[in-house]
Design an enzyme around this catalytic site. Structure first.
Site, PDB file in Angstrom:
ATOM      1  N   GLY A  80      55.021   7.183  12.052  1.00 20.73           N
ATOM      2  CA  GLY A  80      55.570   5.932  12.540  1.00 20.73           C
ATOM      3  C   GLY A  80      56.071   6.086  13.965  1.00 20.73           C
ATOM      4  O   GLY A  80      56.128   7.191  14.511  1.00 20.73           O
ATOM      5  N   VAL A  83      55.587   6.163  21.437  1.00 16.30           N
ATOM      6  CA  VAL A  83      55.231   7.378  22.158  1.00 16.30           C
ATOM      7  C   VAL A  83      56.463   8.266  22.308  1.00 16.30           C
ATOM      8  O   VAL A  83      57.574   7.787  22.513  1.00 16.30           O
ATOM      9  CB  VAL A  83      54.631   7.055  23.548  1.00 16.30           C
ATOM     10  CG1 VAL A  83      55.608   6.294  24.427  1.00 16.30           C
ATOM     11  CG2 VAL A  83      54.152   8.329  24.252  1.00 16.30           C
ATOM     12  N   TYR A  85      57.583  12.631  23.589  1.00 14.68           N
ATOM     13  CA  TYR A  85      57.165  13.852  24.282  1.00 14.68           C
ATOM     14  C   TYR A  85      57.706  15.066  23.541  1.00 14.68           C
ATOM     15  O   TYR A  85      58.847  15.075  23.084  1.00 14.68           O
ATOM     16  CB  TYR A  85      57.701  13.850  25.716  1.00 14.68           C
ATOM     17  CG  TYR A  85      57.540  15.170  26.439  1.00 14.68           C
ATOM     18  CD1 TYR A  85      56.283  15.592  26.866  1.00 14.68           C
ATOM     19  CD2 TYR A  85      58.628  16.004  26.685  1.00 14.68           C
ATOM     20  CE1 TYR A  85      56.121  16.813  27.515  1.00 14.68           C
ATOM     21  CE2 TYR A  85      58.477  17.214  27.332  1.00 14.68           C
ATOM     22  CZ  TYR A  85      57.217  17.617  27.745  1.00 14.68           C
ATOM     23  OH  TYR A  85      57.057  18.814  28.380  1.00 14.68           O
ATOM     24  N   LEU A 156      62.875  10.942  15.872  1.00 17.00           N
ATOM     25  CA  LEU A 156      62.464  11.049  14.478  1.00 17.00           C
ATOM     26  C   LEU A 156      61.175  10.267  14.286  1.00 17.00           C
ATOM     27  O   LEU A 156      61.059   9.124  14.728  1.00 17.00           O
ATOM     28  CB  LEU A 156      63.570  10.464  13.587  1.00 17.00           C
ATOM     29  CG  LEU A 156      63.394  10.508  12.084  1.00 17.00           C
ATOM     30  CD1 LEU A 156      63.450  11.951  11.606  1.00 17.00           C
ATOM     31  CD2 LEU A 156      64.510   9.705  11.424  1.00 17.00           C
ATOM     32  N   GLY A 169      58.329  14.850  11.415  1.00 19.13           N
ATOM     33  CA  GLY A 169      59.721  15.244  11.260  1.00 19.13           C
ATOM     34  C   GLY A 169      60.623  14.842  12.401  1.00 19.13           C
ATOM     35  O   GLY A 169      60.608  13.696  12.849  1.00 19.13           O
ATOM     36  N   CYS A 187      59.890   6.240  22.957  1.00 17.19           N
ATOM     37  CA  CYS A 187      59.992   5.491  21.695  1.00 17.19           C
ATOM     38  C   CYS A 187      59.850   3.989  21.912  1.00 17.19           C
ATOM     39  O   CYS A 187      60.296   3.176  21.089  1.00 17.19           O
ATOM     40  CB  CYS A 187      61.293   5.822  20.970  1.00 17.19           C
ATOM     41  SG  CYS A 187      61.470   7.594  20.647  1.00 17.19           S
TER      42      CYS A 187
END
Length: 234
Positions: A80, A83, A85, A156, A169, A187
């Site tokens: 889920g 983007v 890094y 996450l 994870g 994100c």
């Protein structure tokens, strides 16, 4: 009726490993696991890579949708989120779990699973005198106070299959080159500041934080971790 009481999880140290090989290995492991397969935590440090969630908008790659920013590879994943890094100096722990086996007769629901992972990060940061917090609707952990309040320090991203088996994870920034985060909207949030523990004044070895977070995840998720050495993913 199967006994769903979890056996102790294994903590695997993969060392430095390419993202694509690790991603493939997670899927192979999950495809092959059975009801009695031990849950595992994989600790790894990746070379620089941008990864995309299933529904990621490529416009959040500020170099342009398919153009690798500064020649850092872009990899599409099945987790889920948007983007992010990964790179040297970052703790990455993959959680290969069967949520149906969390405790006898009671599975661990996804929201609870996420909350426990986030709390593990908050607890580890607190051990180094750093205050982390959640932000509603934005998974991950953020700095809770001071001049850098709201900066993201941990991300996450999970895959939870229909049968309750998980992979992907959590990542926690320890001592990184933070520049690559400025080449994306982390994100999916334009202008989101990203920090690491070093920036916040915590001078600590990556290996120490790797083990601290693995142990805290094992506690929060009711696991008892054995350890195994680095594995060849090829």
């Amino acid at each position: 009726m199967p006994n769903f009481r979890p056996d102790p999880a294994l903590i695997r140290h993969l060392g430095h490993a390419e993202y694509e090989a690790t991603f493939a290995a997670m899927r192979v492991f999950t495809d092959a696991r059975k009801l009695d397969t031990l849950d595992e935590l994989w600790i790894v440090e990746h070379p620089p890579v941008f990864t995309l969630g299933l529904a990621a908008d490529r416009s959040h790659l500020l170099s342009g949708g398919d153009i690798p920013p500064h020649n850092i590879p872009i990899i599409q994943t099945d987790r889920g989120g948007e983007v992010t890094y990964h790179g040297p100096g970052q703790v990455v722990i993959y959680l290969l779990m069967d949520l149906r086996r969390h405790k006898p007769g009671a599975k661990l629901y996804v929201r609870q699973f996420v909350t426990k992972i986030e709390q593990a990060v908050i607890n580890v940061l607190a051990a180094y005198n750093l205050a982390g917090e959640r932000i509603v609707g934005a998974p991950g952990i953020y700095i809770a106070g001071g001049a850098r309040r709201g900066a993201k320090i941990a991300a996450l991203g999970l895959k939870v299959r229909g049968n309750g088996c998980t992979y992907h994870g959590v990542s926690l920034n320890v001592a990184m080159d933070l520049a690559p985060f400025s080449w994306i909207n982390p994100c999916g949030y334009a202008g989101l500041a990203t920090v690491d523990m070093r920036t916040m004044g915590a001078q600590v070895a990556l290996a120490e934080v790797q083990m601290a977070l693995a142990r805290e995840l094992a506690v929060m998720l009711d696991m008892n971790g054995g350890t195994r050495p680095q594995q060849d993913l090829e």
